[in-house]
Write a protein that holds these residues in place. Sequence first.
Motif, short mmCIF file in Angstrom:
data_model
loop_
_atom_site.label_atom_id
_atom_site.label_comp_id
_atom_site.label_asym_id
_atom_site.label_seq_id
_atom_site.Cartn_x
_atom_site.Cartn_y
_atom_site.Cartn_z
N ASP A 116 -17.44 -24.71 -86.52
CA ASP A 116 -18.32 -25.63 -87.23
C ASP A 116 -19.78 -25.37 -86.88
OD1 ASP A 116 -16.40 -27.12 -88.67
OD2 ASP A 116 -15.87 -28.24 -86.85
N ASP A 117 -20.02 -24.34 -86.08
CA ASP A 117 -21.37 -24.05 -85.58
C ASP A 117 -21.70 -22.58 -85.83
OD1 ASP A 117 -23.81 -24.26 -84.31
OD2 ASP A 117 -22.96 -24.01 -82.30
N GLY A 118 -21.72 -22.17 -87.11
CA GLY A 118 -21.91 -20.76 -87.43
C GLY A 118 -23.17 -20.43 -88.17
N ALA A 119 -24.15 -21.34 -88.16
CA ALA A 119 -25.36 -21.14 -88.96
C ALA A 119 -26.27 -20.05 -88.41
CB ALA A 119 -26.14 -22.46 -89.05
N ASP A 120 -26.06 -19.62 -87.16
CA ASP A 120 -26.89 -18.57 -86.56
C ASP A 120 -26.16 -17.23 -86.48
OD1 ASP A 120 -29.09 -20.23 -86.18
OD2 ASP A 120 -28.38 -20.91 -84.21
N ALA A 121 -25.11 -17.08 -87.26
CA ALA A 121 -24.34 -15.84 -87.22
C ALA A 121 -25.20 -14.66 -87.64
CB ALA A 121 -23.12 -15.95 -88.13
N TYR A 122 -24.83 -13.48 -87.13
CA TYR A 122 -25.50 -12.24 -87.49
C TYR A 122 -24.76 -11.55 -88.62
CZ TYR A 122 -27.69 -12.76 -82.89
OH TYR A 122 -28.37 -13.23 -81.79
N GLY A 123 -25.51 -10.77 -89.38
CA GLY A 123 -24.95 -9.85 -90.35
C GLY A 123 -25.41 -8.44 -90.01
N VAL A 124 -24.56 -7.46 -90.26
CA VAL A 124 -24.93 -6.05 -90.04
C VAL A 124 -24.84 -5.35 -91.39
CG1 VAL A 124 -24.56 -4.01 -88.63
CG2 VAL A 124 -23.79 -6.24 -87.80
N HIS A 125 -25.90 -4.62 -91.74
CA HIS A 125 -26.03 -4.03 -93.07
C HIS A 125 -26.32 -2.54 -92.98
CE1 HIS A 125 -26.84 -8.26 -94.51
NE2 HIS A 125 -27.35 -8.34 -93.29
N TRP A 126 -25.74 -1.79 -93.90
CA TRP A 126 -26.04 -0.37 -94.03
C TRP A 126 -26.43 -0.09 -95.47
CZ3 TRP A 126 -22.15 -2.31 -91.06
CH2 TRP A 126 -22.08 -1.91 -89.72
N LYS A 127 -27.41 0.77 -95.68
CA LYS A 127 -27.87 1.10 -97.03
C LYS A 127 -26.81 1.90 -97.77
CE LYS A 127 -31.75 3.11 -99.56
NZ LYS A 127 -33.07 3.81 -99.45
N THR A 128 -26.57 1.53 -99.02
CA THR A 128 -25.60 2.24 -99.85
C THR A 128 -26.22 3.52 -100.40
OG1 THR A 128 -24.63 0.14 -100.53
CG2 THR A 128 -24.13 2.06 -101.89
N PRO A 129 -25.61 4.67 -100.18
CA PRO A 129 -26.14 5.91 -100.75
C PRO A 129 -26.19 5.83 -102.28
CG PRO A 129 -24.42 6.37 -99.13
CD PRO A 129 -24.38 4.89 -99.40
N ALA A 149 -10.80 -14.94 -77.86
CA ALA A 149 -11.40 -16.22 -77.47
C ALA A 149 -12.75 -16.37 -78.16
CB ALA A 149 -11.58 -16.27 -75.96
N PHE A 150 -13.04 -17.55 -78.66
CA PHE A 150 -14.25 -17.77 -79.44
C PHE A 150 -15.41 -18.19 -78.52
CE2 PHE A 150 -16.00 -17.92 -83.54
CZ PHE A 150 -17.02 -18.84 -83.50
N SER A 151 -16.50 -17.47 -78.65
CA SER A 151 -17.67 -17.81 -77.84
C SER A 151 -18.92 -17.30 -78.54
CB SER A 151 -17.58 -17.17 -76.45
OG SER A 151 -17.51 -15.76 -76.54
N PHE A 152 -20.08 -17.74 -78.07
CA PHE A 152 -21.35 -17.37 -78.68
C PHE A 152 -22.33 -16.89 -77.61
CE2 PHE A 152 -20.56 -19.12 -82.83
CZ PHE A 152 -19.60 -20.08 -82.60
N PRO A 153 -22.01 -15.83 -76.88
CA PRO A 153 -22.90 -15.40 -75.81
C PRO A 153 -24.25 -14.93 -76.29
CG PRO A 153 -21.16 -13.79 -76.18
CD PRO A 153 -20.80 -15.00 -76.96
N MET A 154 -24.36 -14.52 -77.58
CA MET A 154 -25.63 -14.02 -78.09
C MET A 154 -26.39 -15.08 -78.87
SD MET A 154 -25.66 -10.98 -76.96
CE MET A 154 -27.09 -10.43 -77.86
N GLN A 155 -25.76 -16.22 -79.13
CA GLN A 155 -26.39 -17.21 -79.99
C GLN A 155 -27.68 -17.73 -79.36
OE1 GLN A 155 -23.74 -20.27 -81.16
NE2 GLN A 155 -24.97 -20.88 -82.91
N THR A 210 -22.52 -7.28 -79.03
CA THR A 210 -21.94 -6.29 -78.14
C THR A 210 -20.48 -5.98 -78.50
OG1 THR A 210 -21.23 -7.95 -76.51
CG2 THR A 210 -23.45 -7.03 -76.26
N CYS A 211 -19.89 -6.75 -79.42
CA CYS A 211 -18.51 -6.48 -79.83
C CYS A 211 -18.44 -5.33 -80.84
CB CYS A 211 -17.85 -7.73 -80.41
SG CYS A 211 -18.49 -8.23 -82.03
N SER A 239 -15.61 -3.33 -85.84
CA SER A 239 -15.81 -4.72 -85.40
C SER A 239 -14.49 -5.31 -84.94
CB SER A 239 -16.39 -5.55 -86.55
OG SER A 239 -15.58 -5.45 -87.71
N THR A 240 -13.57 -4.45 -84.55
CA THR A 240 -12.23 -4.91 -84.17
C THR A 240 -12.22 -5.74 -82.90
OG1 THR A 240 -11.92 -2.73 -83.16
CG2 THR A 240 -11.00 -3.05 -85.34
N ASP A 241 -13.28 -5.65 -82.09
CA ASP A 241 -13.36 -6.46 -80.87
C ASP A 241 -14.10 -7.77 -81.09
OD1 ASP A 241 -11.99 -4.58 -79.40
OD2 ASP A 241 -13.80 -3.57 -78.66
N CYS A 242 -14.48 -8.05 -82.33
CA CYS A 242 -15.24 -9.27 -82.64
C CYS A 242 -14.29 -10.39 -83.05
CB CYS A 242 -16.22 -9.01 -83.77
SG CYS A 242 -17.39 -7.65 -83.46
#
Length: 312
Positions: A234-247, A4-10, A214-215, A225-228
Motif C-alpha cells: 500500500d506504500d508504492g508511490a516512490d517505486a523506481y522504473g528502469v528504462h532502455w531506449k528501443t532501437p 521478503a518485502f522491504s524498501f531499503p532504497m526508499q 541493488t536487486c 530482476s529475478t532477485d527483486c
Amino acid sequence: MALAFSFPMQGLSAEASSSVYQGSGSITQGAATPIEASMFECKNGRSRVAGVGEIKDSDGQVWTVPADTQYLTATKAVDLYEECANITPKNIEQVDLDSVPVVTVDEDGEVVTGYIFADNYFELYVNGKFIALDSVPFTPFNSSVVKFKVSKPYTIAVKLVDWEENLGLGSENNRGKKYHAGDGGFIASFSDGTITNADWQAQAFYTSPIYDLTCLSEENGARLSTDCTTEGTDDGADAYGVHWKTPEAWMNQAFDSASWPQATLYTEDEIGVNNKKSYMNFREKFAGAGASFIWSTNVVLDNEVLLRYTVK
C-alpha cells in the motif's frame, strides 16, 4: 517463494540512487504525468483504465509509460474473442476466418494465419512491416487472429506491453493492495507450423516496480530482476522504473539481435488462463498446437518486452 518485502532504497531520489545502480538502464522514480487518460472504453463490460504517461529521469530524458505504442492510430487485429465488442464465440468453428484481411509482405509468398493471446497487449511486425495490434490494451482479456502473405525465411517481431494502472509505478490496485505488480504473457501459433517457444528472443525495455535497485543485474545480454520482490504494497508511490531506449530498427529483418537473450517459458498455470474464455475457447490453437507462453526473464516486473524470431 516470494522474497521478503522491504524498501531499503526508499527515500532516495532517482538521481541519488543511480549511484548504486550499476546497469545500463535509465532510472526514474515516482508516478508519471498522464498524457492520455484512457485509450479504451469497454461497451459491454468492465475494463481497467488504459492510460499513458510521461516521466523524466535524472538526466531530463522523457520516457513514455508503460510504452510508446501505435494503439490510437494503427490497424487493430481481428478479434477471436472480445467481450467488450460482444465477440464471444465458443470455439474456432464459430469464427469466420475467411473474413480476416491479408497483409501482403511478399507478393509471391504464402498466406499465413496467426492466432495470438497477449497479456496484455501486442504489436506484430513481419520483416519490418506492421501487421496489426491488439484491440484491447489492458483488460478484459481478448485473443486475436491475423493473416499475412510472406516468403520464407521471414522474421516475426512483436512489441509486448503489460499495462499498468499506476503510471510510472508498474502496478495496479489488485489483490487487496494499492500497488501490486501485474504479470504478462504471450502465446501464438501460425498455420505454417511456427509456434512460440524458447527459440524466440525476448528483451526487456521497461521494468517496474523496483524498490531496491541493488536487486537488479545484467548477464549475457539479459536485464535481470529475478532477485527483486514482486509482493504488493500500500506504500508504492516512490517505486523506481528502469528504462532502455528501443532501437529504431528493432522490427526489421536485418536488425542484429544477437545480444538479446532467449525467451523464458511459462506454463498456463503460471500465466493463469484456465478461467479466460478468450484463451480456453481456442486452446487447440495455442498450447494444443504445441506453443508455449513466453516473456522475458521476469513475467511480473518486465512491462515492455520485444520479441524476435526468424522462420526458416
